[in-house]
Scaffold this motif. Structure first.
Motif: not given
Length: 683
Positions: A25, A338, A377
């Motif tokens: 991430a 994500s 993310a």
């Protein structure tokens, strides 16, 4: 590329093909291929029921509790290895601590609950019910482990805590689990499960892991199985309504994300400690786990004349939030789990913008301290202001699962309650107030729509675990939008996995089934005093019938002098008019003390100590001249583990003390708790 594996049917295996590529991430780098395609879910569930379930059901609650404690101690020893993996989910070190060590803490907490259960594989619930005049027919309840498997479908936000807080409960109950974490963060769950399986502390089959999408995982659930789902309410309700779930009466526990509210009390003004506590608490709820918590504060309820002050103070705190790579010590907020979560967040923020004003933050324009802004993310905190929350109601419908929250004004406490309840049910709400009467009014009026309410002030803030932290010994769940389910809840949580059954019969029969002496059951007299028996030698129902004693005026006067208890009924016969007493009455505690003198064998023996009295009742007055005796009966036995090699091997024995008079009627009842030495000093 490596595979994020599944642990099913006693082995680690990869699924067929590729369902997803798990990504870091922070950097966007590939972590591994995730797939559960091709798994035989019917066989997996049956393996859990037969392999894990049979072993767990044979264990007593004490053995299961010690098993959980051993697992918790092992995981604490190796906890360091999980943090680097956790960083890759976007979590900061504090976020990871909550997930990893908070999850392990659930194991410890549930292990400690063994003390509230009998030393049996099943639970004896409540008190017996008298069903006949002569007492030869009674009823009781036992709760046995369900002969199924718990299927846990978990969310992406807490890959470790989400698993451990659930399996701690079902394992204590004697039920195996199949865990399906979110595929996006299953690489961290896999890491934890590998450590658990390698420890060999849990019986084989009691824990299985499905790391991929898990399509078909609940197609083969049956009566006795339990499904728990954590995630969106829409998905959860679809699963809950599946025909076979209903037809087979499968227990389904839904915990859905909710629009939780935090309220600044009408009594709190800038400059008060509670004002600063409120602002700090809300800021923490917005940024912890990048706002990816089902308990996060989504609606900030503030008296209308405090809106500007709160907005200013909260904005100043949010400005200090450093976003980036959680390995950077300056970073206070990491990434979302994500890129898909970022896209969903942007979509919902745009929806809220139609009715609300952004007063701080921009999802796209922010500074980053490490990490890849394009591939990672990341999202920045956003604060909305809604000046008319009764008209602009999207805020009560749309949840931004990220670092986003909205300021809403209220006129009085009744309006604050109404606004909080417009979320249609939440996991938690909180009120920060210096006035406990305000806290009481809010809690009583709002409780029907919220699973948990935190009443916070300067007195509790230092030790408070905060708005967003469910505790293992308290219920976690909520009504309405929150799903109507319950998780954890201490002993209550364990009972979810047990089947309650009423049993009826003679007190002897019920005593044998419950392994707890029941009133009216046989009391075989033992030749050797019970205090001369070791733990293993004692049997439930074994009884000593003591010598008798006639109570005198001198006994009562002497006890009044020694104890200082000169209550009029014991010392002044002239004051008894209008009372239930016929004359001067013996102290209840004298009767109990005299009973102890009658049933205790004073010589040194296996009984190590008496450490308490439960369920003490004085049921009939005792007057001078009345004769009393004691029936002293083994009521219940509970094994106890040795704390060290040097510790004395012992168990807990509960004795029923039945003090009776010359007519055979009970005048006092109590249960005394003792520690009794074992013959076998190795266990």
């Amino acid at each position: 590329m490596q595979h994020i594996q599944n642990y099913v049917l006693g082995e680690w295996t990869k699924g067929e093909g590729e369902e997803l590529i798990a990504k870091d991430a922070i950097t966007g780098e590939d972590i591994g291929i995730v797939s559960s395609a091709g798994l035989d879910y019917e066989a997996i569930l049956q393996y859990g029921r037969e392999k894990g379930g049979k072993t767990l059901r044979k264990m007593t609650f004490q053995e299961r509790g010690r098993m959980l404690k051993a697992l918790a101690l092992h995981l604490i020893e190796v906890k360091g290895q999980f943090y680097e993996t956790s960083f890759r989910t976007g979590a900061t070190k504090i976020d990871s601590w909550v997930d990893i060590e908070g999850g392990i803490g659930n194991l410890f907490a549930n292990a400690s609950l063994r003390r509230q259960f009998p030393d049996l594989p099943y639970h004896v619930d409540g008190q017996p019910a008298a069903l006949s005049k002569e007492g030869t027919f009674i009823g009781h309840h036992i709760m046995v482990p369900k002969r199924g498997v718990a299927v846990h479908i978990n969310a992406f936000n807490f890959p470790v805590w989400g698993m451990l807080e659930k399996i701690a409960v079902n394992l204590m109950a004697g039920v195996p689990a199949v865990v399906k974490p979110s595929e996006y963060t299953s690489f961290l769950t896999e890491h934890m499960v590998k450590a658990i399986i390698d420890s060999k502390i849990l019986p084989e089959g009691s824990l299985q892991l499905v790391s991929g999408l898990g399509r078909g995982i609940i197609d083969h659930v049956q009566t006795g199985d339990t499904v728990t789902f954590t995630g969106s309410a829409a998905t959860g309700k679809k699963l809950q309504a599946l025909p076979h779930i209903i037809d087979r009466s499968v227990t389904f526990n839904l915990e859905a994300d909710s629009l939780n509210a935090s309220v600044l009390g009408p009594d709190v003004e800038p400059g008060m400690p509670e004002f600063d506590i409120f602002v700090k608490e809300v800021q923490r709820e917005i940024t912890t786990k990048a706002g990816q918590k089902c308990t996060a504060v989504r609606r900030i309820l503030v008296p209308e004349n405090r809106m500007d002050a709160v907005q200013e103070a909260l904005t100043e705190r949010l400005k200090k939030t450093v976003i980036g790579d959680p390995r950077n010590k300056e970073v206070r907020m990491g990434a979302l789990a994500s890129k898909i979560q970022v896209e969903r967040l942007i979509e919902n923020v745009e929806r809220l913008k139609k009715q609300q004003e952004v007063v701080y933050g921009d999802l796209r324009d922010y500074d980053l301290a490490g990490g890849d802004k394009e591939k990672g993310a990341f999202a920045a905190p956003v604060l909305f202001r809604n000046n008319d929350p009764f008209k602009n109601t999207d805020v009560h419908e749309v949840e931004c699962f990220g670092p986003v929250s909205s300021l809403l004004p209220y006129k009085d406490l009744d309006e604050a309650v109404e606004l909080a309840n417009m979320g249609k049910g939440s996991l938690v709400s909180s009120i920060i107030t210096a006035d406990d009467k305000i806290g009481r009014a809010f809690a009583v009026e709002a409780a029907h729509m919220h699973g948990r309410i935190l009443v916070l002030n300067a007195k509790s803030a230092k030790e408070s675990t905060g708005h967003g932290s469910p505790m293992p010994l308290l219920t976690h769940g909520g009504p309405g939008r929150a799903g109507g389910g319950e998780e954890m809840g201490g002993k209550r949580g364990i009972l979810h996995y047990l089947q309650r059954t009423a049993i009826q019969g003679h007190p002897d029969s019920i005593t044998e089934i419950t392994q707890v002496y029941q009133p009216g059951a046989s009391r075989p007299e033992v030749e050797k005093h019970l205090f001369r028996h070791h733990f293993e030698e004692l049997k439930v129902g074994d009884t000593v019938y003591t010598h008798r004693h006639t109570v005198t005026d001198a006994d009562i006067a002497s006890f009044a002098q020694v104890s200082g208890d000169n209550f009029y009924a014991h010392v002044d016969e002239t004051s008894l008019e209008g009372t239930i007493f016929e004359g001067k009455v013996a102290h209840g505690y004298y009767i109990l003390s005299k009973a102890a003198g009658m049933f205790v064998d004073p010589r040194k023996g296996p009984v190590l100590l008496n450490y308490g009295i439960d369920e003490c009742r004085f049921t009939k007055p005792v007057y001078p001249g009345m004769t009393i005796g004691v029936k002293f009966t083994v009521k219940e036995k509970i094994d106890q583990e040795k704390k060290s090699e040097e510790d004395i091997a012992k168990g807990i024995v509960k004795f029923n003390v039945d003090v009776y008079d010359g007519e055979g009627e009970t005048v006092a009842l109590a249960t005394i708790l003792t520690m009794v030495k074992k013959l076998d000093q190795t266990h």
